[in-house]
Design a protein around this motif. Structure first.
Motif: not given
Length: 168
Positions: A73-75, A163-166, A120-125
């Motif tokens: 996931a990218l935020s 960038v994180e591993k889900m 704030k973290e974007v995008p939401f989710g």
């Protein structure tokens, strides 16, 4: 136009498989022009603050390949200065693409809804994507953009990209 991304401003956590890009670890168009951006000092956790641009383009890529068959996931962590402007006219977009020839995944972000100093973290989710088990090039290329409206905008603060591993 912009300073090259500083690899020393990108951190990798082997335990979690996540990357943290400080502002100087990203390619920010016009970041070397003081009238457009206020960049943080090297080695700090301060944000980059957009003073005023009509072309917002922030890009990055992982210094090492991502793991095949894994989900990520990218935020971006952002905030807005009190005197922010120009975000009601057009949304911003985030993009993630595995490999130079990969298929881009996009997320639309309405920055007019972001107010105040709180991060704030974007995008939401988060913008989620998967690295194919058959991928030849597993380097992630990503970006944060608003370059279509042609309108001037300012006040956006970029704290970091993650960038994180889900988990499965």
């Amino acid at each position: 136009m912009s300073e090259a991304a500083d690899p020393g401003e990108v951190e990798y956590d082997e335990h979690t498989g996540s990357w943290r890009f400080k502002p100087r670890g990203l390619n920010i168009t016009w970041s070397s022009t003081e009238g457009y951006w206020k960049m943080p000092e090297k080695g700090t956790d301060d944000p980059a603050e957009l003073k005023m641009v009509c072309w917002l383009e922030i890009e990055g890529s992982t210094p090492k390949p991502l793991s095949k068959g894994e989900r990520y996931a990218l935020s971006f962590k952002i905030s807005m200065a009190e005197e922010s402007f120009g975000w009601k006219e057009a949304p911003a977009f985030m993009m993630a693409k595995v490999g130079k020839k990969g298929i881009a995944k996009w997320a639309r972000i309405n920055l007019a809804d972001v107010h105040g100093d709180d991060e704030k973290e974007v995008p939401f989710g988060k913008l989620r994507f998967e690295v194919s088990k058959n991928a030849e090039d597993t380097t992630l290329h990503f970006g944060f953009y608003e370059l279509w409206s042609g309108g001037w905008k300012g006040g956006l603060r970029i704290h970091e990209a993650v960038v994180e591993k889900m988990p499965d």
